[in-house]
Design an enzyme around this catalytic site. Structure first.
Site, short mmCIF file in Angstrom:
data_model
loop_
_atom_site.label_atom_id
_atom_site.label_comp_id
_atom_site.label_asym_id
_atom_site.label_seq_id
_atom_site.Cartn_x
_atom_site.Cartn_y
_atom_site.Cartn_z
N GLU A 1 0.82 -1.21 0.00
CA GLU A 1 0.00 0.00 0.00
C GLU A 1 0.86 1.26 0.00
OE1 GLU A 1 -4.14 -1.57 2.01
OE2 GLU A 1 -2.67 -0.67 3.36
N GLU B 1 -5.60 -8.18 -1.15
CA GLU B 1 -6.27 -8.04 0.15
C GLU B 1 -7.74 -7.74 -0.10
OE1 GLU B 1 -4.72 -5.45 3.18
OE2 GLU B 1 -2.64 -5.88 2.65
#
Length: 490
Positions: free
Chosen positions: A194, A384
């Protein structure tokens, strides 16, 4: 619903949330090791000590202090779910579900305890080799995140972390070690988890950050972009089998109203939060709107001609991302903000929200997949996705989690629609396939897993593993390659 032959079904974890053994076999400290537990309403804090012996805790480490593990404080990441000592049992369970791929991360400080050493910690290398070999025993491909919120604490305190250009060389030494050590064992890699969260958090954590905060965030991100690009080049040189991707926090944003000002603000939110990082890593150069973003906060990057050359030559092979929820953007005053772990805008009246205030929006996943594939034309992987919820263990030891099955089923159906519309989606790894410590709150009670772990928010429990209903449901999804998804009635 037809998924491509060879589709990579699996699940995902992170070392700092599951491994435990924080001080075992030569591992050094990272920031998560000095981070206390929190709740939905109470932020996690870091603990520290001064040279004169005074101690404290807060959201940051004060000038003159250093991060420290203090007696009497509870640090949930110290033990995680003790994957370090349970990995064989856990991998056997993943294999029973039929996993084709398992996303995990390597703790940088387990390989280089301080981060600036010339030689790696052999015990750390040996542990991950054992894990990779165990995965291959069951025919499971590892998908390895090289940096998942795991910068060695020593590098932060002695070099200033990613504020310092020297971090690029420390990182590339680390990745070169991994690529050489695990050649033939690992071919799927992600450089930073991320990576765009550095910028997103400035908007989400409440209030307006000052220009100095933006200068720091954009500069840190630039050094990470260069480090990532160099890592891609190194990985390709060491093995042509290596497939190296970026990993983006994929939060879809919608304009709250049809007001043209909301439309424009939403477009700019996508550019700042999503496209900025994706463009640099996929196209190898900063997008045209970068100047607007930098000028808005008087940002002046330390960027060299060599940096630009590295970015251009080190573009990623695949685009991977996390997706949990969507958000809204508006120029109008609102009262019903969705808070969750951080502020994510006004609530969307067309969506349902979890107890952690995260919007359940499978259509948003389809939208994100189609927008991103149209922009980059690279293979995509969702690395995810899942629902954090409180699970109850029945008297007979069963764990019924129809809410999790429904969430995953709806999102997998959305994936199928995107594939039917031409998106090259190659894999899906549900987040926290086995219960682990929440990164945002430090809770165990916020569970994502298909496998239950006996551990509570205070650190009590036996670490016993149990299969939830979702375990058997996902097993059937994988066996049928997505054909038996069937959204249950909840």
């Amino acid at each position: 619903m037809a998924f491509p032959k060879g589709f990579l079904w699996g699940g995902a974890t992170a070392a700092n949330q599951c491994e435990g053994a924080y001080d075992v076999d030569g591992r050094g400290l990272s920031r998560m090791d000095i981070t206390t537990a929190g709740t939905l309403t109470e932020r996690r804090q870091v603990t520290y000590a001064y040279p004169d012996g005074r101690t404290g805790k807060g959201l940051t480490i004060p000038t003159g202090a250093h991060g420290a593990v203090l007696p009497g404080e509870y640090y949930p990441n110290h033990d995680g779910i003790d994957f370090y000592h349970h990995y064989k049992e856990d991998i056997a369970l993943l294999a029973e579900m039929g996993f084709k791929i398992f996303r995990m991360s390597i703790a940088w400080s387990r390989i280089f305890p301080h981060g600036d050493e010339s030689e790696p910690n052999q015990k750390g290398l040996e542990f991950y080799r054992n894990v990779f070999e165990e995965l291959h025993k069951y025919g499971i491909e590892p998908l390895v995140t090289i940096s998942h919120y795991e910068t060695p604490l020593y590098l932060e305190e002695h070099y200033g972390g990613w504020n310092n250009r020297k971090m690029i060389s420390f990182y590339t030494h680390y990745v070169e070690t991994l690529f050489k050590e695990y050649r033939g064992l690992v071919k799927y890699w992600l450089t930073f988890n991320e990576i765009n969260i550095t910028i997103m958090f400035l908007e989400m954590l409440g209030g307006k950050a000052d220009d100095a905060a933006y200068q720091q965030a954009y500069q840190q991100l630039h050094y990470q972009f260069v480090a990532s690009a160099q890592a891609v080049s190194i990985g390709h040189q060491i093995s042509s089998d290596n497939q190296i991707g970026c990993m983006i926090c994929g939060i879809v944003s919608y304009p709250l109203t049809p007001d043209p000002q909301d439309i424009m603000k939403n477009r700019h939110a996508w550019e700042q939060n999503i496209f900025y990082s994706g463009d640099v890593q996929c196209f190898g150069e900063y997008p045209t709107f970068s100047k607007r973003l930098w000028d808005a906060h008087d940002v002046h990057l330390d960027i060299t001609d060599q940096d630009r050359a590295d970015l251009k030559s080190g573009t990623v092979d695949m685009y991977t991302f996390s997706y949990y929820m969507s958000s809204t953007t508006t120029t109008h005053a609102v009262e019903n903000d969705a808070q969750g772990n951080f502020s994510i805008g006004a609530k969307n009246p067309y969506l349902q929200y979890s107890e952690w205030d995260w919007a359940d929006d499978p259509a948003g996943l389809q939208y994100y997949l189609e927008v991103i594939y149209d922009r980059y034309h690279l293979p995509l992987m969702i690395v995810e996705n899942g629902l954090g919820a409180v699970d109850k263990v029945g008297a007979d030891g069963s764990i019924h989690d129809p809410y999790r099955i429904a969430y995953m089923a709806e999102h997998i159906e959305a994936m199928g629609k995107a594939i039917a519309n031409g998106v090259d989606l190659v894999g899906y790894t549900s987040w926290g396939c086995i219960d682990l410590v929440s990164a945002g709150t430090g809770q165990m009670s916020k569970r994502y897993g298909l496998i239950y772990v006996d551990r509570d928010d205070a650190g009590n429990g036996t670490f016993e593993r149990r299969k939830k209903d979702s375990f058997y449901w996902y097993q059937n999804v994988i066996q049928t390659n997505g054909a038996a998804v069937a959204v249950p009635q909840v």
